[in-house]
Design an enzyme around this catalytic site. Structure first.
Site, PDB file in Angstrom:
ATOM      1  N   TYR A   1       0.832  -1.211   0.000  1.00  0.00           N
ATOM      2  CA  TYR A   1       0.000   0.000   0.000  1.00  0.00           C
ATOM      3  C   TYR A   1       0.858   1.249   0.000  1.00  0.00           C
ATOM      4  O   TYR A   1       1.862   1.336   0.729  1.00  0.00           O
ATOM      5  CB  TYR A   1      -0.887   0.050   1.253  1.00  0.00           C
ATOM      6  CG  TYR A   1      -1.895  -1.058   1.286  1.00  0.00           C
ATOM      7  CD1 TYR A   1      -3.049  -0.995   0.511  1.00  0.00           C
ATOM      8  CD2 TYR A   1      -1.689  -2.182   2.074  1.00  0.00           C
ATOM      9  CE1 TYR A   1      -3.971  -2.016   0.522  1.00  0.00           C
ATOM     10  CE2 TYR A   1      -2.613  -3.218   2.097  1.00  0.00           C
ATOM     11  CZ  TYR A   1      -3.750  -3.128   1.313  1.00  0.00           C
ATOM     12  OH  TYR A   1      -4.653  -4.147   1.317  1.00  0.00           O
TER      13      TYR A   1
ATOM     14  N   LYS B   1       8.634   6.802  -4.554  1.00  0.00           N
ATOM     15  CA  LYS B   1       9.577   5.731  -4.156  1.00  0.00           C
ATOM     16  C   LYS B   1       9.245   4.400  -4.812  1.00  0.00           C
ATOM     17  O   LYS B   1      10.033   3.453  -4.753  1.00  0.00           O
ATOM     18  CB  LYS B   1       9.496   5.518  -2.636  1.00  0.00           C
ATOM     19  CG  LYS B   1       9.739   6.742  -1.825  1.00  0.00           C
ATOM     20  CD  LYS B   1      10.837   6.530  -0.845  1.00  0.00           C
ATOM     21  CE  LYS B   1      11.520   7.859  -0.658  1.00  0.00           C
ATOM     22  NZ  LYS B   1      12.821   7.793  -0.139  1.00  0.00           N
TER      23      LYS B   1
ATOM     24  N   ARG C   1      -6.842   1.169  -4.775  1.00  0.00           N
ATOM     25  CA  ARG C   1      -7.925   0.786  -3.852  1.00  0.00           C
ATOM     26  C   ARG C   1      -8.852   1.980  -3.676  1.00  0.00           C
ATOM     27  O   ARG C   1      -8.412   3.032  -3.190  1.00  0.00           O
ATOM     28  CB  ARG C   1      -7.357   0.333  -2.503  1.00  0.00           C
ATOM     29  CG  ARG C   1      -8.469  -0.055  -1.524  1.00  0.00           C
ATOM     30  CD  ARG C   1      -7.978  -0.799  -0.300  1.00  0.00           C
ATOM     31  NE  ARG C   1      -7.298   0.053   0.666  1.00  0.00           N
ATOM     32  CZ  ARG C   1      -7.011  -0.321   1.914  1.00  0.00           C
ATOM     33  NH1 ARG C   1      -7.316  -1.545   2.323  1.00  0.00           N
ATOM     34  NH2 ARG C   1      -6.381   0.502   2.725  1.00  0.00           N
TER      35      ARG C   1
ATOM     36  N   ASP D   1      -9.885  -4.732  10.220  1.00  0.00           N
ATOM     37  CA  ASP D   1     -11.310  -4.401  10.201  1.00  0.00           C
ATOM     38  C   ASP D   1     -12.128  -5.578  10.717  1.00  0.00           C
ATOM     39  O   ASP D   1     -13.135  -5.393  11.397  1.00  0.00           O
ATOM     40  CB  ASP D   1     -11.753  -4.012   8.778  1.00  0.00           C
ATOM     41  CG  ASP D   1     -11.407  -2.569   8.477  1.00  0.00           C
ATOM     42  OD1 ASP D   1     -11.900  -1.687   9.189  1.00  0.00           O
ATOM     43  OD2 ASP D   1     -10.614  -2.327   7.535  1.00  0.00           O
TER      44      ASP D   1
ATOM     45  N   ILE E   1       3.005  -2.822   4.239  1.00  0.00           N
ATOM     46  CA  ILE E   1       2.778  -1.376   4.385  1.00  0.00           C
ATOM     47  C   ILE E   1       4.065  -0.566   4.295  1.00  0.00           C
ATOM     48  O   ILE E   1       4.012   0.662   4.267  1.00  0.00           O
ATOM     49  CB  ILE E   1       2.095  -1.070   5.742  1.00  0.00           C
ATOM     50  CG1 ILE E   1       2.808  -1.817   6.871  1.00  0.00           C
ATOM     51  CG2 ILE E   1       0.607  -1.401   5.685  1.00  0.00           C
ATOM     52  CD1 ILE E   1       2.533  -1.278   8.232  1.00  0.00           C
TER      53      ILE E   1
ATOM     54  N   ASP F   1       2.200 -40.850  -1.770  1.00  0.00           N
ATOM     55  CA  ASP F   1       1.170 -41.352  -2.689  1.00  0.00           C
ATOM     56  C   ASP F   1       0.592 -40.155  -3.441  1.00  0.00           C
ATOM     57  O   ASP F   1       1.167 -39.053  -3.386  1.00  0.00           O
ATOM     58  CB  ASP F   1       0.109 -42.208  -1.964  1.00  0.00           C
ATOM     59  CG  ASP F   1      -0.637 -41.419  -0.908  1.00  0.00           C
ATOM     60  OD1 ASP F   1      -0.342 -40.224  -0.735  1.00  0.00           O
ATOM     61  OD2 ASP F   1      -1.524 -41.999  -0.251  1.00  0.00           O
TER      62      ASP F   1
HETATM   63  N1  COA Z   1       5.353   3.216   0.196  1.00  0.00           N
HETATM   64  C1  COA Z   1       6.405   3.886  -0.330  1.00  0.00           C
HETATM   65  N2  COA Z   1       7.399   4.415   0.428  1.00  0.00           N
HETATM   66  C2  COA Z   1       7.290   4.259   1.760  1.00  0.00           C
HETATM   67  C3  COA Z   1       6.214   3.576   2.358  1.00  0.00           C
HETATM   68  C4  COA Z   1       5.204   3.047   1.516  1.00  0.00           C
HETATM   69  N3  COA Z   1       4.146   2.384   2.000  1.00  0.00           N
HETATM   70  N4  COA Z   1       6.391   3.576   3.703  1.00  0.00           N
HETATM   71  C5  COA Z   1       7.538   4.225   3.927  1.00  0.00           C
HETATM   72  N5  COA Z   1       8.091   4.652   2.774  1.00  0.00           N
HETATM   73  C6  COA Z   1       9.345   5.394   2.597  1.00  0.00           C
HETATM   74  C7  COA Z   1       9.308   6.678   3.400  1.00  0.00           C
HETATM   75  O1  COA Z   1       8.782   7.741   2.654  1.00  0.00           O
HETATM   76  C8  COA Z   1      10.762   6.842   3.761  1.00  0.00           C
HETATM   77  O2  COA Z   1      11.475   7.503   2.759  1.00  0.00           O
HETATM   78  P1  COA Z   1      11.968   9.024   2.979  1.00  0.00           P
HETATM   79  O3  COA Z   1      12.693   9.031   4.304  1.00  0.00           O
HETATM   80  O4  COA Z   1      12.849   9.293   1.822  1.00  0.00           O
HETATM   81  O5  COA Z   1      10.709   9.816   3.011  1.00  0.00           O
HETATM   82  C9  COA Z   1      11.316   5.442   3.815  1.00  0.00           C
HETATM   83  O6  COA Z   1      10.402   4.625   3.119  1.00  0.00           O
HETATM   84  C10 COA Z   1      11.444   4.962   5.235  1.00  0.00           C
HETATM   85  O7  COA Z   1      10.209   5.146   5.881  1.00  0.00           O
HETATM   86  P2  COA Z   1      10.096   5.317   7.464  1.00  0.00           P
HETATM   87  O8  COA Z   1      10.676   6.628   7.869  1.00  0.00           O
HETATM   88  O9  COA Z   1      10.671   4.099   8.095  1.00  0.00           O
HETATM   89  O10 COA Z   1       8.550   5.266   7.688  1.00  0.00           O
HETATM   90  P3  COA Z   1       7.513   6.487   7.701  1.00  0.00           P
HETATM   91  O11 COA Z   1       7.458   7.031   9.100  1.00  0.00           O
HETATM   92  O12 COA Z   1       7.772   7.437   6.587  1.00  0.00           O
HETATM   93  O13 COA Z   1       6.164   5.741   7.389  1.00  0.00           O
HETATM   94  C11 COA Z   1       4.248   4.377   7.788  1.00  0.00           C
HETATM   95  C12 COA Z   1       5.672   4.674   8.221  1.00  0.00           C
HETATM   96  C13 COA Z   1       3.760   3.131   8.487  1.00  0.00           C
HETATM   97  C14 COA Z   1       3.337   5.561   8.127  1.00  0.00           C
HETATM   98  C15 COA Z   1       4.263   4.174   6.241  1.00  0.00           C
HETATM   99  O14 COA Z   1       5.081   3.073   5.984  1.00  0.00           O
HETATM  100  C16 COA Z   1       2.924   4.033   5.566  1.00  0.00           C
HETATM  101  O15 COA Z   1       2.215   5.016   5.387  1.00  0.00           O
HETATM  102  N6  COA Z   1       2.574   2.814   5.143  1.00  0.00           N
HETATM  103  C17 COA Z   1       1.326   2.580   4.453  1.00  0.00           C
HETATM  104  C18 COA Z   1       0.148   2.589   5.420  1.00  0.00           C
HETATM  105  C19 COA Z   1      -1.126   2.270   4.742  1.00  0.00           C
HETATM  106  O16 COA Z   1      -1.291   2.458   3.554  1.00  0.00           O
HETATM  107  N7  COA Z   1      -2.124   1.739   5.480  1.00  0.00           N
HETATM  108  C20 COA Z   1      -3.389   1.336   4.931  1.00  0.00           C
HETATM  109  C21 COA Z   1      -3.369  -0.060   4.430  1.00  0.00           C
HETATM  110  S1  COA Z   1      -3.212  -1.247   5.692  1.00  0.00           S
HETATM  111 MG    MG Z   2      -9.433  -2.560   5.921  1.00  0.00          MG
END
Ligand code: COA
Ligand code: MG
Length: 351
Positions: free
Chosen positions: A44, A55, A103, A200, A266, A314
């Site tokens: 996601y 990224k 999504r 959920d 995630i 088998d």
């Molecule tokens: N997709 C693309 N890149 C991502 C990413 C993702 N899902 N999650 C983290 N990154 C990137 C960050 O931007 C960061 O790069 P940067 O420092 O150059 O900005 C690098 O990876 C490291 O990330 P980090 O600092 O460890 O995490 P964060 O605090 O930026 O984010 C979350 C943590 C959990 C908030 C994030 O991973 C996220 O939003 N995940 C998706 C959540 C989601 O979609 N939930 C709904 C479905 S269950």
């Molecule tokens: Mg859900």
């Protein structure tokens, strides 16, 4: 009355089973059997977060899901759908070699129609649409008729894939009905699988989430048994404690052993572990090849059961070994090259 009902049920079933064959007739440019799209890691990316979207090219996930739903704050919904649309229009190369998914919000929200209208107005469509919180066949019908309406008059190179989410007790109870109904989606839609939305689901039935997810054992096993019985892809729960890579590996291997075909992720740091867990290891492939060779030899000698590497073998074990070989072949033959969003045609590894 009864026989009319039976006839209708039979028609639905026939439609379900032949949907994939029929679809190939609608799209002259696609192979006879729609290509198999592996989705081991389903990652996601919040649609409102341009930095994370940028990224994506550097992450080797099979499937990237640009999210309009729960990864996006309510006051960012409009921004998310606009960013996703612009990404699809201008930055298609970000998704080279990946399943590019979107999504949308659930049909129970007042957001999904705007999400679809925005995403489907793009010149470049996503490969796959993900519909969360599917509780009834009516949800599927509402979604399908809106997509068909929005795509009217457009020529698609290939079917638009769909993933449906099971995220409530009601949805789990009706899962077989939902699978069957989903297999009868009208062209250009093609159901590829279901996602288990465990958080959920926990909220819905009042379950307390634990890191080992023991409380979800029954739901995951019921989910995977039903979805795989329909030869659809089954995507396992998210491991939210994303810094714990050992825990992620344990749960990924467990999911693969249960029969799931992939797992939601995630964070980019989860991708490699998950993709590895959902690919048969070289050792496992070697085991399967050796077993099949031994099977052929014993067949000619008239032995149905025999011993291989210390275990009784088998027919059921032979079928499992064939699954390993088929999965491995499907994954390696659909290894994408830069700029090529298509993979060779392949039916479900278990079909
Ligand atoms: N997709 C693309 N890149 C991502 C990413 C993702 N899902 N999650 C983290 N990154 C990137 C960050 O931007 C960061 O790069 P940067 O420092 O150059 O900005 C690098 O990876 C490291 O990330 P980090 O600092 O460890 O995490 P964060 O605090 O930026 O984010 C979350 C943590 C959990 C908030 C994030 O991973 C996220 O939003 N995940 C998706 C959540 C989601 O979609 N939930 C709904 C479905 S269950
Ligand atoms: Mg859900």
């Amino acid at each position: 009355m009864h026989s009319a009902k039976n006839a209708a049920a039979m028609l639905t079933r026939t439609a379900s089973h032949t949907a994939r064959t029929v679809l190939s007739k609608f799209y002259s440019s696609v192979a006879q059997t729609p290509r198999y799209v592996p989705r081991r890691a389903v990652m996601y990316v919040p649609g409102s977060d341009q930095r994370k979207i940028d990224k994506v090219a550097a992450v080797a996930a099979d499937c990237v899901v640009l999210d309009c739903e729960d990864g996006v704050a309510l006051n960012q919904k409009e921004a998310a759908r606009n960013t996703i649309r612009a990404t699809l229009e201008k930055k298609r190369s970000l998704f080279a070699g990946k399943d590019c998914s979107v999504r949308v919000n659930a049909v129970s929200s007042d957001l999904w129609k705007d999400d679809l209208a925005s995403v489907l107005a793009s010149q470049h469509l996503p490969t796959t649409l993900h519909l969360p919180k599917v509780d009834s066949t009516r949800d599927i019908d509402m979604f399908a008729s809106e997509v068909v309406r929005l795509l009217e008059g457009r020529h698609l190179e290939e079917p638009l894939r769909v993933f449906l989410f099971c995220e409530s007790g009601r949805s789990l109870l009706r899962l077989a009905e939902l699978c069957e109904h989903g297999l009868g989606l009208p062209p250009p839609l093609l159901l590829d699988g279901f996602v288990f939305g465990s958080d959920d689901y926990c909220a819905d039935i009042g379950m307390t989430r634990s890191s080992l997810a023991r409380e979800l054992l029954y739901a995951r096993q019921k989910f995977v048994s039903v979805v795989r019985s329909f030869r659809l892809q089954a995507i396992d729960l998210v491991y939210i404690d994303y810094k714990n890579l050992a825990g992620l590996e344990r749960q990924s291997v467990e999911g693969a052993e249960f029969g799931f075909t992939g797992k939601q992720v995630i964070h980019p740091c989860q991708v490699d572990i998950v993709q590895r867990a959902f690919s048969p290891s070289p050792k496992r492939v070697q085991w399967a090849r050796g077993l099949l060779e031994a099977y052929e030899k014993h067949q000619t000698q008239g032995a149905g059961a025999f011993t291989y590497q210390g275990s009784m073998i088998d027919m059921p074990l032979v079928l499992q070994a064939r699954n390993v070989i088929a999965t491995s072949a499907a994954q390696s033959s659909s290894t994408h090259t830069d700029g090529d969003l298509r993979a060779p045609s392949y039916s479900s590894p278990l079909a």
